[in-house]
Motif scaffolding. Structure first.
Motif, PDB file in Angstrom:
ATOM      1  N   UNK A   1       0.810  -1.225   0.067  1.00 22.81           N
ATOM      2  CA  UNK A   1       0.019   0.109  -0.184  1.00 22.81           C
ATOM      3  C   UNK A   1       0.852   1.245  -0.037  1.00 22.81           C
ATOM      4  N   UNK A   2       0.175   2.461  -0.211  1.00 24.88           N
ATOM      5  CA  UNK A   2       0.749   3.612  -0.093  1.00 24.88           C
ATOM      6  C   UNK A   2       1.563   4.066  -1.314  1.00 24.88           C
ATOM      7  N   UNK A   3       2.088   5.152  -1.313  1.00 19.61           N
ATOM      8  CA  UNK A   3       2.696   6.141  -2.676  1.00 19.61           C
ATOM      9  C   UNK A   3       3.867   5.246  -2.892  1.00 19.61           C
ATOM     10  N   UNK A   4       4.471   4.692  -2.063  1.00 22.19           N
ATOM     11  CA  UNK A   4       5.837   3.670  -2.471  1.00 22.19           C
ATOM     12  C   UNK A   4       5.433   2.190  -2.536  1.00 22.19           C
ATOM     13  N   UNK A   5       4.129   2.151  -2.994  1.00 19.79           N
ATOM     14  CA  UNK A   5       3.792   0.669  -3.125  1.00 19.79           C
ATOM     15  C   UNK A   5       4.227  -0.039  -4.336  1.00 19.79           C
ATOM     16  N   UNK A   6       4.378  -1.377  -4.075  1.00 22.26           N
ATOM     17  CA  UNK A   6       4.882  -1.890  -5.385  1.00 22.26           C
ATOM     18  C   UNK A   6       4.546  -3.477  -5.460  1.00 22.26           C
ATOM     19  N   UNK A   7       4.643  -3.934  -6.585  1.00 23.61           N
ATOM     20  CA  UNK A   7       4.182  -5.404  -6.566  1.00 23.61           C
ATOM     21  C   UNK A   7       5.174  -6.141  -6.371  1.00 23.61           C
ATOM     22  N   UNK A   8       5.206  -7.548  -6.074  1.00 20.70           N
ATOM     23  CA  UNK A   8       6.190  -8.637  -6.024  1.00 20.70           C
ATOM     24  C   UNK A   8       5.364  -9.992  -6.361  1.00 20.70           C
ATOM     25  N   UNK A   9       6.019 -10.875  -6.831  1.00 21.37           N
ATOM     26  CA  UNK A   9       5.650 -12.063  -6.969  1.00 21.37           C
ATOM     27  C   UNK A   9       5.688 -13.149  -5.858  1.00 21.37           C
ATOM     28  N   UNK A  10       4.792 -13.740  -5.600  1.00 24.46           N
ATOM     29  CA  UNK A  10       4.580 -14.769  -4.338  1.00 24.46           C
ATOM     30  C   UNK A  10       4.243 -16.119  -4.898  1.00 24.46           C
ATOM     31  N   UNK A  11       4.452 -17.187  -4.083  1.00 27.13           N
ATOM     32  CA  UNK A  11       3.813 -18.359  -4.274  1.00 27.13           C
ATOM     33  C   UNK A  11       3.306 -19.002  -2.968  1.00 27.13           C
ATOM     34  N   UNK A  12       2.221 -19.829  -3.011  1.00 25.35           N
ATOM     35  CA  UNK A  12       1.621 -20.382  -1.783  1.00 25.35           C
ATOM     36  C   UNK A  12       1.109 -21.647  -2.307  1.00 25.35           C
ATOM     37  N   UNK A  13       1.109 -22.760  -1.551  1.00 22.86           N
ATOM     38  CA  UNK A  13       0.411 -24.216  -2.020  1.00 22.86           C
ATOM     39  C   UNK A  13      -1.054 -24.094  -1.856  1.00 22.86           C
ATOM     40  N   UNK A  14      -1.817 -24.937  -2.378  1.00 19.65           N
ATOM     41  CA  UNK A  14      -3.198 -24.933  -2.185  1.00 19.65           C
ATOM     42  C   UNK A  14      -3.845 -25.275  -1.012  1.00 19.65           C
TER      43      UNK A  14
ATOM     44  N   UNK B   1      12.737 -11.672  -7.835  1.00 22.43           N
ATOM     45  CA  UNK B   1      12.926 -11.183  -9.297  1.00 22.43           C
ATOM     46  C   UNK B   1      13.465  -9.644  -9.219  1.00 22.43           C
ATOM     47  N   UNK B   2      13.877  -9.358 -10.260  1.00 26.30           N
ATOM     48  CA  UNK B   2      14.943  -8.239 -10.430  1.00 26.30           C
ATOM     49  C   UNK B   2      14.049  -6.926 -10.384  1.00 26.30           C
ATOM     50  N   UNK B   3      13.752  -6.449  -9.302  1.00 23.70           N
ATOM     51  CA  UNK B   3      12.780  -5.318  -9.574  1.00 23.70           C
ATOM     52  C   UNK B   3      11.340  -5.717  -9.113  1.00 23.70           C
ATOM     53  N   UNK B   4      10.361  -4.986  -9.119  1.00 25.79           N
ATOM     54  CA  UNK B   4       8.916  -5.127  -9.074  1.00 25.79           C
ATOM     55  C   UNK B   4       8.433  -5.938 -10.139  1.00 25.79           C
ATOM     56  N   UNK B   5       7.291  -6.776  -9.839  1.00 29.70           N
ATOM     57  CA  UNK B   5       6.757  -7.593 -10.754  1.00 29.70           C
ATOM     58  C   UNK B   5       5.368  -7.989 -10.423  1.00 29.70           C
ATOM     59  N   UNK B   6       4.625  -8.032 -11.687  1.00 33.08           N
ATOM     60  CA  UNK B   6       3.111  -8.579 -11.541  1.00 33.08           C
ATOM     61  C   UNK B   6       2.720  -9.276 -12.745  1.00 33.08           C
ATOM     62  N   UNK B   7       1.451  -9.872 -12.671  1.00 37.14           N
ATOM     63  CA  UNK B   7       0.773 -10.526 -13.585  1.00 37.14           C
ATOM     64  C   UNK B   7       1.473 -11.746 -14.261  1.00 37.14           C
ATOM     65  N   UNK B   8       1.828 -12.874 -13.162  1.00 37.02           N
ATOM     66  CA  UNK B   8       2.575 -13.812 -13.580  1.00 37.02           C
ATOM     67  C   UNK B   8       1.846 -14.783 -14.280  1.00 37.02           C
ATOM     68  N   UNK B   9       2.471 -15.481 -15.049  1.00 38.74           N
ATOM     69  CA  UNK B   9       1.628 -16.543 -15.818  1.00 38.74           C
ATOM     70  C   UNK B   9       2.574 -17.903 -16.236  1.00 38.74           C
ATOM     71  N   UNK B  10       2.422 -19.022 -15.328  1.00 39.71           N
ATOM     72  CA  UNK B  10       3.175 -20.087 -15.324  1.00 39.71           C
ATOM     73  C   UNK B  10       3.225 -21.131 -16.237  1.00 39.71           C
ATOM     74  N   UNK B  11       4.115 -21.158 -16.867  1.00 36.52           N
ATOM     75  CA  UNK B  11       4.151 -22.337 -17.947  1.00 36.52           C
ATOM     76  C   UNK B  11       3.867 -23.648 -17.595  1.00 36.52           C
ATOM     77  N   UNK B  12       3.564 -24.670 -18.399  1.00 41.70           N
ATOM     78  CA  UNK B  12       3.298 -25.996 -18.089  1.00 41.70           C
ATOM     79  C   UNK B  12       5.001 -26.423 -18.115  1.00 41.70           C
ATOM     80  N   UNK B  13       5.262 -27.763 -17.626  1.00 40.43           N
ATOM     81  CA  UNK B  13       6.395 -28.267 -17.640  1.00 40.43           C
ATOM     82  C   UNK B  13       7.144 -28.298 -18.969  1.00 40.43           C
ATOM     83  N   UNK B  14       8.273 -27.923 -19.189  1.00 44.79           N
ATOM     84  CA  UNK B  14       8.946 -27.726 -20.707  1.00 44.79           C
ATOM     85  C   UNK B  14       9.152 -29.023 -20.697  1.00 44.79           C
ATOM     86  N   UNK B  15       9.512 -29.100 -22.455  1.00 44.37           N
ATOM     87  CA  UNK B  15       9.470 -30.562 -22.984  1.00 44.37           C
ATOM     88  C   UNK B  15      11.006 -30.906 -22.572  1.00 44.37           C
TER      89      UNK B  15
END
Lengths: 169, 442
Positions: free
Chosen positions: B405-418, B428-442
């Motif tokens: 929150x606040x004027x200095x507010x910034x987003x970061x990525x988190x993970x949590x199990x179900x 991440x190198x800097x702030x980050x938002x809107x993650x989209x996780x790929x399937x397992x790579x081939x």
């Protein structure tokens, strides 16, 4: 005992992470809406100037939480905006809809569009030609005020009529 | 006895699954789950360097495998300083009593070499210490040295899969929006990285706002919304060459919130016309467009079920944002969210069993999950602003953005199990938002 009996060859798939990034790749396309430059605003004392539109009439209207309904105050502002636009036929306008940060990204985009559209529709009912108006939503991407309480949120829930010279692109 | 190892983990994972048995719960039952479990102790002696030039790789790969496993919250690494004996040779027999003595339930051993052609060879074995036998066969991966992290992730995926009986999620990537600059003039770049934050790469230059990227099942293509014309529209980028094209949908309307069908042949998205937002489907082969919703309310954030038969989306047709499920071809939608507050950004689990969502209630944001009929809602997180869940390839972990929150507010990525356990910040190198996780790579 345990002979390594199964080998997975993943060489081809592993070449993946090698692309480079060209920072200038997409040029410097601006993220804001088109508007006249500061030099073109004119004097606020000239009722036919964009400066008068922005400051004397007011270029924006505000909304309640999660609403796109125009208040009486907003309607009065927009009536004057419509008069100005009809008196200054060389200008077009882009109505930018915005939301505060209390919402999900996609919903806020749609909500900003709804607000911009409400303003556009009202201006048209007041006589502004539809082809002089265009809308765009920024959702919560471009807040004006950055604190995280209602004093800022109410400034951010807005639709701004941005005056532009010439045709709507 | 191999069984015991597997059963133990199964129990741990079961804690992550919806718990209904204790008492029958109606669909309105909501709880923030805080399961506490004891992670499974494992030992991973430094992998052997079979050629002198593999020493650094051996060391680094060992650490990545260990970090992958402990990062799940299901495993606990035993410090090498407490080892009774060490593994001097990959081929030597395992001294099980020495590992039992320090209560290591699983033992991972490995060896790394650089072949004559310059390629890296990574071998590993997994042992069930108390059963006194290997768990599965030894395995080897061969790849370019630059891809050593991927090879480490593949080893960890194998270990995870053998012990839990479920697929892993380590050899995967995350596309997201890297953010910089002040809150009222944020610069947003499309970026991609490994699931653990390594190998980050920017994909756009920050000259335009970019939003909510989605990655195709093969990890090769990205859909996202960009303001590069000054007007939001959907683009598709090929990851390998950064070539991008505008999605062939009407350009006079604002389009956003795209997502691929599981087979990648269809893109569902939102389009706004006259201030009204509805959901459409583009057949990318024929170019045909089908309108899936037709209501004066906001319909957006669509997501396919993994069998492609249904779409979950959000709508405010009831007056507030709620979740609905409809057939993939459109048609009558069924509301599935009924709790307090507003629900958005639904995403169907790759396992098909759950839907993750963002919930707003009483001034707080939550990431939660519910069954696909809306029952057994559980909130996993709470903060000033949590948003935009995305599923791990195995449907066990959710990544999302948390903004302060606040004027200095910034987003970061988190993970949590179900189960709501193991909340972790994704580096991440800097702030980050809107993650989209790929399937397992081939």
């Amino acid at each position: 005992m345990n002979i390594i009996s199964k080998a997975l060859i993943v060489t081809a798939a592993l070449g993946l992470a090698a692309c480079s990034t060209n920072p200038d790749r997409f040029g410097a396309a601006g993220s804001g809406a088109g508007g006249v430059g500061a030099a073109g605003l004119g004097s606020v004392s000239d009722p036919n100037s964009p400066a008068y539109f922005n400051e004397a009439i007011g270029d924006r209207v505000l909304f309640q939480v999660d609403q796109s309904t125009l208040t009486d105050e907003s309607r009065e502002t927009l009536r004057q905006q419509a008069v100005w636009l009809m008196n200054n036929g060389d200008y077009t306008a882009i109505v930018e809809g915005h939301a505060d940060e209390q919402g999900t990204r996609e919903y806020n985009l749609a909500l900003g569009a709804r607000r911009a559209s409400a303003v556009q529709d009202f201006l048209v009912t007041q006589g502004v030609a539809p082809n002089r108006l265009r809308t765009v939503s920024y959702g919560k991407e471009r807040p004006l005020a950055v604190c995280s309480d209602e004093s800022c949120y109410q400034q951010n829930r807005r639709a701004v009529t941005v005056i532009a010279a010439g045709g709507v692109s | 006895m191999t069984h015991i190892l597997r059963i133990l983990l199964a129990v741990m994972l079961a804690a992550a699954a919806p718990m209904v048995s204790a008492q029958e719960r109606g669909p309105l039952r909501i709880e923030i789950t805080e399961g506490v479990i004891e992670p499974l102790p494992f030992a991973i002696p430094a992998f052997e360097a079979e050629t002198p030039n593999a020493a650094q790789y051996a060391q680094d790969i060992t650490r990545v495998v260990a970090a992958d496993l402990t990062g799940t919250g299901l495993f606990r690494e035993i410090a090498p300083s407490s080892f009774v004996s060490n593994v001097t040779s990959f081929a030597a027999p395992v001294a099980y009593p020495d590992w039992r003595a320090i209560n290591a339930q699983a033992l991972v051993t490995g060896a790394v070499s650089v072949a004559g052609d310059g390629r890296l060879i990574v071998k590993f074995r997994l042992f069930d210490v108390f059963a006194g036998q290997p768990l599965g066969e030894g395995l080897q991966f061969v790849g370019e040295p630059a891809s050593w992290r991927r090879m480490a992730h593949k080893v960890a995926d194998q270990v995870y899969a053998r012990i839990t009986g479920e697929g892993g999620y380590f050899d995967s990537r995350v596309v997201f929006v890297a953010e910089s600059g002040p809150k009222d003039a944020r610069v947003k770049r499309l970026a991609i990285m490994d699931y653990d934050g390594a190998n980050m790469q920017s994909l756009t230059d920050g000259g335009s706002i970019v939003l909510a990227p989605r990655i195709s099942r093969d990890g090769q293509r990205i859909l996202y919304t960009s303001y590069e014309t000054g007007f939001p529209a959907i683009y598709e980028m090929t990851v390998s060459n950064l070539q991008r094209t505008r999605l062939p949908v009407p350009t006079e309307n604002m389009t956003f919130a795209p997502r691929y069908s599981p087979d990648g042949s269809t893109v569902i998205y939102s389009l706004t016309e006259g201030g009204n937002t509805d959901i459409y489907a583009l057949d990318t082969r024929s170019g045909g467009i089908r309108r899936l919703t037709n209501a004066p309310s906001i319909e957006t954030a669509p997501s396919f079920s993994p069998d492609s038969s249904q779409i979950v989306f959000e709508s405010d047709r009831s007056g507030t944002q709620q979740l609905y499920v409809m057939p993939a071809a459109g048609g009558e939608a069924t509301r599935i969210s009924f709790g307090q507050g507003r629900y958005g950004t639904p995403v169907w689990s790759p396992r098909g069993d759950l839907i993750a969502f963002t919930k707003q209630n009483a001034g707080r944001f939550h990431i939660g999950v519910m069954r696909t009929d809306g029952s057994e809602e559980r909130l996993l997180t709470a903060s000033f602003l949590d948003e935009g869940p995305t599923w791990s390839p195995n449907g066990r972990v959710i990544m999302f953005a948390r903004e302060t929150a606040g004027a200095g507010g910034a987003p970061a990525l988190f993970s949590v199990d179900i189960s709501g356990r193991n909340l972790r910040r994704v580096p991440t190198d800097g702030s980050a938002s809107d993650p989209a996780w790929s399937p397992l790579l081939p």
